[in-house]
Design a protein around this motif. Structure first.
Motif, short mmCIF file in Angstrom:
data_model
loop_
_atom_site.label_atom_id
_atom_site.label_comp_id
_atom_site.label_asym_id
_atom_site.label_seq_id
_atom_site.Cartn_x
_atom_site.Cartn_y
_atom_site.Cartn_z
N UNK A 54 3.79 37.16 12.44
CA UNK A 54 5.09 37.86 12.37
C UNK A 54 6.17 36.91 11.86
N UNK A 55 6.15 35.68 12.41
CA UNK A 55 7.19 34.69 12.06
C UNK A 55 7.08 34.24 10.60
N UNK A 56 5.87 33.88 10.20
CA UNK A 56 5.67 33.30 8.87
C UNK A 56 5.96 34.32 7.77
N UNK A 57 5.57 35.57 8.02
CA UNK A 57 5.68 36.58 6.95
C UNK A 57 6.91 37.47 7.08
N UNK A 58 7.65 37.31 8.18
CA UNK A 58 8.85 38.13 8.37
C UNK A 58 8.54 39.61 8.42
N UNK A 59 7.44 39.96 9.09
CA UNK A 59 7.04 41.38 9.16
C UNK A 59 6.97 41.82 10.62
N UNK A 60 6.85 43.12 10.78
CA UNK A 60 6.72 43.68 12.11
C UNK A 60 5.25 44.03 12.36
N UNK A 61 4.73 43.69 13.52
CA UNK A 61 3.36 44.10 13.86
C UNK A 61 3.40 44.72 15.27
N UNK A 62 3.57 46.04 15.34
CA UNK A 62 3.60 46.66 16.67
C UNK A 62 2.27 46.46 17.40
N UNK A 63 2.35 46.15 18.69
CA UNK A 63 1.11 45.95 19.45
C UNK A 63 1.26 46.40 20.89
N UNK A 64 0.11 46.68 21.50
CA UNK A 64 0.08 46.96 22.94
C UNK A 64 -0.99 46.07 23.55
N UNK A 65 -0.83 45.81 24.83
CA UNK A 65 -1.89 45.08 25.55
C UNK A 65 -2.86 46.12 26.10
N UNK A 66 -4.13 45.96 25.75
CA UNK A 66 -5.15 46.88 26.25
C UNK A 66 -6.13 46.15 27.17
N UNK A 67 -7.20 46.86 27.49
CA UNK A 67 -8.23 46.25 28.34
C UNK A 67 -9.07 45.25 27.56
N UNK A 68 -9.90 44.52 28.27
CA UNK A 68 -10.78 43.54 27.63
C UNK A 68 -11.81 44.25 26.75
N UNK A 69 -12.25 43.60 25.67
CA UNK A 69 -13.33 44.14 24.84
C UNK A 69 -14.64 43.58 25.37
N UNK A 70 -15.63 44.46 25.51
CA UNK A 70 -16.94 44.04 26.01
C UNK A 70 -17.49 42.87 25.22
N UNK A 71 -18.00 41.89 25.90
CA UNK A 71 -18.69 40.78 25.21
C UNK A 71 -17.79 39.65 24.76
N UNK A 72 -16.46 39.81 24.85
CA UNK A 72 -15.57 38.72 24.42
C UNK A 72 -15.62 37.55 25.39
N UNK A 73 -15.68 36.35 24.84
CA UNK A 73 -15.61 35.16 25.68
C UNK A 73 -14.14 34.74 25.79
N UNK A 74 -13.73 34.19 26.94
CA UNK A 74 -12.33 33.76 27.07
C UNK A 74 -11.96 32.71 26.03
N UNK A 75 -12.89 31.81 25.73
CA UNK A 75 -12.56 30.73 24.80
C UNK A 75 -13.77 30.33 23.98
N UNK A 76 -13.54 30.09 22.70
CA UNK A 76 -14.60 29.59 21.82
C UNK A 76 -13.94 28.68 20.80
N UNK A 77 -14.22 27.38 20.91
CA UNK A 77 -13.73 26.46 19.87
C UNK A 77 -14.64 25.26 19.75
#
Ligand code: NAD
Ligand code: UFG
Length: 334
Positions: free
Chosen positions: A277-300
């Motif tokens: 949003x900051x870099x491109x000066x655009x709007x990205x509407x979003x909502x917080x939803x529930x967790x997606x099945x299978x997602x790991x909290x962290x991967x790096x």
């Protein structure tokens, strides 16, 4: 060097093709267009001034792959061709096993017939599975995938290790990609998934471009600094350059070697979103939803091995990734 790129018209393959041609190498592409368009060839030519030789073939097809090797002197292969959607792989697992394993076996057999001994393979951080702590090191157990797509990567890694053990002159570099995003700075090639994107960056870019209405952030109650998942986002041009380093490495070493390609820096979903949003000066509407099945909290990644063995290090910033992803969407929509 004359390099065969299977799946070379796809997202990562096309960027790697550009880097290869710009570095003075030749490229032959084999792609069945199941997840790409033939017009990518025009974009590659526009960027580099060179047009790679193209075979529209299925890499599972032995006769067709044989034709590629008999008509060209191939020094090395980068094997990108594969199906990659995690959710789809759970619905139609046999298609994933057939496609991803068969392409690899056909390729290895044909390379053997033609004395071609260098392969770079597109593996994935998904092979680290759910049980390893972050950051991921290459020495950790990497044989517990959580979906059929991930299993194909773990299985192919094993096939390549076995093949190298049985063929002492053969080299397989198993590149474990983290989260590739961004596009070539020209905006001419980029991540162009069919239908609604599964991955975060293309989803954000399409909401910003108005093609999709709203981003859902999948969960903000993880045990992470801002509650959203951490990933290792990596600019696709950095990733593409990593393949050239892997080819150099393969020219001087034998055996199978797994190497992470990531930045080693965790970035949260909200951090990436706000940077966009900051870099491109655009709007990205979003909502917080529930967790997606299978997602790991962290991967790096721990990214030291790539630096040590390949002399490769990711250079581009999260800001570059956001800017270039957006310029691809702008270019594409117009
Ligand atoms: P992509 O879908 O954009 O490119 C893959 C290309 O392979 C497509 O052009 C497709 O048409 C082609 N293809 C598929 N099956 C084929 C077959 N049987 N014969 C010939 N061509 C075939 O995907 P990408 O993002 O460029 O990924 C490239 C590789 O990297 C894949 O193996 C993928 O699993 C792996 N990978 C990708 C990511 C990612 O986030 N993009 C992460 C880790 C690993
Ligand atoms: N996310 C959202 N909303 C979306 C899409 C994604 O909040 O609409 C979140 C996800 O929950 C996750 C993060 O953004 O926390 C990144 O998700 P991606 O789908 O972009 O990436 P993943 O790390 O889940 O998956 C990627 C590749 C897979 C690979 C996996 C593990 O897409 O192919 O990394 O290496 F298997």
């Amino acid at each position: 060097m004359n390099v065969l790129l299977t799946g070379g018209l796809g997202y990562i393959g096309s960027h790697t093709c550009v880097e290869l041609l710009n570095a003075g190498h030749q490229a032959v592409i084999a792609d069945n267009l199941s997840n790409s368009r033939v017009t990518v060839l025009d974009s590659i030519e526009k960027i580099t001034g060179k047009r790679p030789k193209f075979y529209e073939i299925d890499v599972c097809d032995r006769d067709a792959v044989e034709r590629v090797f008999s008509e060209n002197e191939i020094d090395a292969v980068i094997h990108f061709a594969g199906l990659k959607a995690v959710g789809e792989s759970c619905r139609i697992p046999l298609r994933y096993y057939r496609n991803n394993l068969d392409t690899t076996l056909t390729l290895l057999e044909t390379m053997g017939k033609h004395g071609c001994t260098r392969l770079v393979f597109s593996s994935s951080a998904t092979v680290y599975g759910p049980n390893n702590p972050v950051p991921y090191f290459e020495e950790m157990p990497a044989n517990l995938a959580t979906n059929p797509y991930g299993w194909t990567k773990a299985m192919i890694e094993q096939i390549l290790r076995d093949h190298c053990a049985a063929n002492p002159g053969f080299t397989a570099v198993l590149l474990r990609y983290f989260n590739p995003v961004g596009s070539h700075e020209s905006g001419l090639i980029g991540d162009d998934p069919n239908g609604i994107p599964n991955n975060l960056m293309p989803y954000i870019a399409r909401v910003a471009g108005g093609q999709l209405q709203l981003l859902t952030v999948f969960g903000d109650d993880y045990d992470t600094p801002d509650g959203t998942c951490l990933r290792d986002y990596l600019h696709v041009v950095d990733l593409a350059k990593g393949h050239l380093c892997a080819l150099d490495y393969a020219a001087e070493h034998v055996g199978a070697e797994a190497i992470n390609l990531g930045t080693g820096k965790p970035v949260s979903v909200l951090e990436l979103l706000h940077a966009f949003i900051r870099v491109n000066g655009v709007d990205v509407p979003y909502v917080i939803g529930g967790r997606r099945d299978g997602d790991l909290p962290a991967s790096y990644a721990n990214a030291e091995k790539a630096e040590r063995l390949l002399h490769w290090k990711a250079e581009k910033s999260v800001e570059d990734m956001c800017r270039d992803s957006w310029s691809f969407i702008l270019n594409h929509t117009n």
